[in-house]
Design a protein around this motif. Sequence first.
Motif, mmCIF file in Angstrom:
data_model
loop_
_atom_site.group_PDB
_atom_site.id
_atom_site.type_symbol
_atom_site.label_atom_id
_atom_site.label_comp_id
_atom_site.label_asym_id
_atom_site.label_seq_id
_atom_site.Cartn_x
_atom_site.Cartn_y
_atom_site.Cartn_z
ATOM 1 N N VAL A 55 42.547 -16.572 -51.657
ATOM 2 C CA VAL A 55 41.850 -16.863 -52.910
ATOM 3 C C VAL A 55 41.570 -15.577 -53.661
ATOM 4 C CG1 VAL A 55 39.802 -17.909 -53.952
ATOM 5 C CG2 VAL A 55 40.822 -18.940 -51.895
ATOM 6 N N ASP B 207 48.573 -29.530 -45.313
ATOM 7 C CA ASP B 207 47.779 -28.369 -45.741
ATOM 8 C C ASP B 207 48.170 -27.116 -44.964
ATOM 9 O OD1 ASP B 207 46.478 -30.054 -47.458
ATOM 10 O OD2 ASP B 207 44.645 -30.226 -46.247
ATOM 11 N N ARG C 249 37.880 -26.971 -39.838
ATOM 12 C CA ARG C 249 38.152 -25.902 -40.801
ATOM 13 C C ARG C 249 39.543 -25.344 -40.538
ATOM 14 N NH1 ARG C 249 37.822 -20.754 -38.708
ATOM 15 N NH2 ARG C 249 37.107 -20.650 -36.541
ATOM 16 N N THR D 2 40.384 -16.556 -46.786
ATOM 17 C CA THR D 2 39.700 -16.251 -48.043
ATOM 18 C C THR D 2 40.420 -15.162 -48.832
ATOM 19 O OG1 THR D 2 38.254 -14.762 -46.774
ATOM 20 C CG2 THR D 2 37.423 -16.986 -47.229
ATOM 21 N N ALA E 169 44.163 -21.161 -55.681
ATOM 22 C CA ALA E 169 42.922 -21.262 -56.453
ATOM 23 C C ALA E 169 41.722 -21.513 -55.552
ATOM 24 C CB ALA E 169 43.046 -22.376 -57.491
ATOM 25 N N SER E 170 41.925 -22.296 -54.486
ATOM 26 C CA SER E 170 40.844 -22.600 -53.545
ATOM 27 C C SER E 170 41.450 -23.081 -52.242
ATOM 28 C CB SER E 170 39.904 -23.671 -54.112
ATOM 29 O OG SER E 170 40.609 -24.876 -54.335
ATOM 30 N N LEU E 171 40.657 -23.081 -51.202
ATOM 31 C CA LEU E 171 41.111 -23.564 -49.903
ATOM 32 C C LEU E 171 40.794 -25.051 -49.777
ATOM 33 C CD1 LEU E 171 39.919 -20.632 -47.594
ATOM 34 C CD2 LEU E 171 42.220 -21.057 -48.471
ATOM 35 N N PRO E 172 41.730 -25.852 -49.263
ATOM 36 C CA PRO E 172 41.487 -27.299 -49.130
ATOM 37 C C PRO E 172 40.469 -27.595 -48.036
ATOM 38 C CG PRO E 172 43.553 -26.703 -48.078
ATOM 39 C CD PRO E 172 43.065 -25.468 -48.773
#
Length: 306
Positions: free
Chosen positions: A255, A229, A271, A252, A261-264
């Motif tokens: 995105v 990741d 985090r 962020t 499309a999104s954060l894993p």
Amino acid sequence: MSLPRDPSSAGGLVAVGAVFLALLAGLIYGTQRQLEALGALQPTAQTFRYLPKGDDLKLVSLGYDQLIADMLWLKAVQVMGNKGTERHDAEWLYQAFDTITTLDPKFDYVYQLGGVFLGVLSGRPDLAVKLLEKGTRANPDLWRLQFYLGFNEFYFLGHYKEAADAMAKAAALPGRPVYIQFLASRLYAEAQEPALALDFLGRMYEESKDEQVRAQLLVRMKEVMIERDVHLLNQAVERFTARYHRRPNALTDLVAGGIVASLPAEPLGGRYYLDSSDHQVKSSSRPEGLRVTLPEHQLGAPQQRP
């Protein structure tokens, strides 16, 4: 007609050969002792400069391949113990190791000690790898040879993928320590081959019957996922920078900017964040990432020939 390897079937020819070898060994030993006593001879790697190739020696060995291999090994050990042996002598020693293991391919201690000597002490990991690759072909069931091969590939040559492959093979062999499977997964991660690392760990997980080991493997799989990741998110940061001509202030932004499309989700419950000091994506659970370390006690000593 080829010369026999089995002394019991060679009759008078082998008897003559045995006498010849005994006389030759006695002559070498006696002469060397006399010259050493006079201070005129110290064993050096140059001793092997004119050493015939192993295949050539086999033609005239009269079936005494192992005996000649043992004699040469004793000389090689003497040379390795000489404080005057230098880095450029490694090629002559490699020639000796190659000849010895051609005469006796199962002489695994030569591969082990020779690999350590060439790589660690002589600064010639390329020759160490060459010798150890020969050893793994002749002795595919010995985990230590794969381990030493992987160590040289990783530590001295920086070949993470090749090192991981060797460690993975070692991890599948009987008698190997459990930690080797974790080294293999780390090396695959360092080689930026997380898919291979995860596949390897998954196979080890399925094969393992020890619940404690299985629990450790699950943790390692999550660590490799983090490496994957982080690598992908760093690539996304570079794409954001190229598109918007500035660094993102936070993940962020990736995105919001349409880069991902999104954060894993971070597999260990932490985090992902963008470190402002070096502009690299990191994990709060593993901020340093997976780093390959090989404590000296794990390398261990080569196992003596029985």
